[in-house]
Design a protein around this motif. Structure first.
Motif, PDB file in Angstrom:
ATOM      1  N   GLY A  11       1.352  -1.309  -0.251  1.00 45.37           N
ATOM      2  CA  GLY A  11      -0.677   0.038   0.079  1.00 45.37           C
ATOM      3  C   GLY A  11       0.857   1.152  -0.392  1.00 45.37           C
ATOM      4  O   GLY A  11       0.728   2.048  -0.614  1.00 45.37           O
ATOM      5  N   ILE A  12       1.732   1.235   0.988  1.00 40.44           N
ATOM      6  CA  ILE A  12       2.853   2.353   1.424  1.00 40.44           C
ATOM      7  C   ILE A  12       3.562   2.067  -0.727  1.00 40.44           C
ATOM      8  O   ILE A  12       3.318   3.526  -1.128  1.00 40.44           O
ATOM      9  N   ALA A  13       4.468   1.431  -0.861  1.00 37.88           N
ATOM     10  CA  ALA A  13       4.827   1.150  -1.972  1.00 37.88           C
ATOM     11  C   ALA A  13       3.587   2.160  -3.279  1.00 37.88           C
ATOM     12  O   ALA A  13       4.298   2.618  -4.332  1.00 37.88           O
ATOM     13  N   ILE A  14       2.486   1.301  -2.871  1.00 35.35           N
ATOM     14  CA  ILE A  14       1.490   2.429  -4.226  1.00 35.35           C
ATOM     15  C   ILE A  14       0.924   3.657  -4.396  1.00 35.35           C
ATOM     16  O   ILE A  14       0.622   4.871  -5.153  1.00 35.35           O
ATOM     17  N   ILE A  15       1.110   3.950  -2.799  1.00 31.58           N
ATOM     18  CA  ILE A  15       0.845   5.349  -2.254  1.00 31.58           C
ATOM     19  C   ILE A  15       2.132   6.284  -2.911  1.00 31.58           C
ATOM     20  O   ILE A  15       1.960   7.275  -4.128  1.00 31.58           O
ATOM     21  N   LEU A  16       3.203   5.765  -2.875  1.00 26.69           N
ATOM     22  CA  LEU A  16       4.700   6.184  -2.854  1.00 26.69           C
ATOM     23  C   LEU A  16       4.667   6.735  -4.758  1.00 26.69           C
ATOM     24  O   LEU A  16       5.215   7.735  -5.303  1.00 26.69           O
ATOM     25  N   LEU A  17       4.172   5.561  -5.536  1.00 29.18           N
ATOM     26  CA  LEU A  17       4.216   5.522  -7.085  1.00 29.18           C
ATOM     27  C   LEU A  17       3.201   6.411  -7.501  1.00 29.18           C
ATOM     28  O   LEU A  17       3.478   7.394  -8.319  1.00 29.18           O
ATOM     29  N   ALA A  18       2.026   6.253  -6.881  1.00 32.50           N
ATOM     30  CA  ALA A  18       1.199   7.471  -7.192  1.00 32.50           C
ATOM     31  C   ALA A  18       1.810   8.722  -7.291  1.00 32.50           C
ATOM     32  O   ALA A  18       1.422  10.168  -7.897  1.00 32.50           O
ATOM     33  N   VAL A  19       2.286   8.963  -5.637  1.00 33.99           N
ATOM     34  CA  VAL A  19       2.947  10.278  -5.791  1.00 33.99           C
ATOM     35  C   VAL A  19       3.889  11.102  -6.899  1.00 33.99           C
ATOM     36  O   VAL A  19       3.927  11.599  -6.644  1.00 33.99           O
ATOM     37  N   TYR A  20       4.748   9.856  -7.094  1.00 32.46           N
ATOM     38  CA  TYR A  20       5.736  10.133  -7.689  1.00 32.46           C
ATOM     39  C   TYR A  20       5.530  10.931  -9.518  1.00 32.46           C
ATOM     40  O   TYR A  20       5.936  11.325  -9.834  1.00 32.46           O
TER      41      TYR A  20
END
Length: 186
Positions: A11-20
């Motif tokens: 979830g954190i990785a998906i959020i970080l990818l989305a933010v990026y």
């Protein structure tokens, strides 16, 4: 529990990818503090560290471009030098021709001087001969000569004798000779 941790990490990785992605494609304006974060700042700006090979390749390309520019400048300078050398050679040839012409003219001038000197000596000798004659006979003989020769002979005589010979010449001939003596002097 591990499942929960894995789901949280994903979830954190998906959020970080989305933010990026949101920041990379400028969907949302990036806050200023993101650039201050050491690792994220460069990634958020789309910067990636240049590898050593890339640095060397860039330096090699820049050096080649500079070398090509310098080579072109050198070629231009060489062409300019060749043109200047050709111009100098032409001027040297022209100078040699002028020097030859000057030499020929000097030779011709010297020849004319010698000829004039010889002519004066002849006039002087003839003046001596005519001076020894009676004035009337000398005037009769001299008046048959070319005007230039008459002037040359009379110029080598004493003034009184030359005047006496002119006085014994035909009046028209004496006038012509007198006029020419005013213009020229042998």
């Amino acid at each position: 529990m591990i499942k929960k941790i894995l789901i949280s990490i994903m979830g954190i990785a998906i959020i970080l990818l989305a933010v990026y992605l949101v920041f990379t494609f400028d969907i949302v304006e990036r806050p200023n503090f993101v650039e201050d974060i050491p690792v994220l700042g460069g990634v958020a700006n789309g910067e990636t560290e240049e590898t050593e090979l890339q640095k060397l390749q860039r330096l090699y390309d820049e050096t080649n471009m500079t070398l090509d520019e310098k080579e072109n400048e050198l070629q231009e300078q060489m062409q300019a030098n060749i043109q200047l050398e050709n111009q100098l050679n032409r001027q040297l040839q022209e100078q040699e021709l002028l020097e030859d012409e000057i030499s020929e003219l000097n030779d011709e001038l010297e020849s004319l001087r010698q000829e004039l000197s010889g002519q004066r000596a002849t006039y002087r000798d003839m003046a001596t001969y005519y001076s020894a004659m009676r004035t009337g006979d000398a005037a009769e003989i001299i008046s048959e000569l070319e005007d230039e020769d008459i002037i040359g002979i009379l110029s080598e005589m004493e003034r009184e004798l030359a005047a006496s010979i002119l006085q014994n010449m035909d009046r028209d001939k004496a006038v012509t000779i007198s006029e020419q003596m005013l213009i020229t002097s042998p």
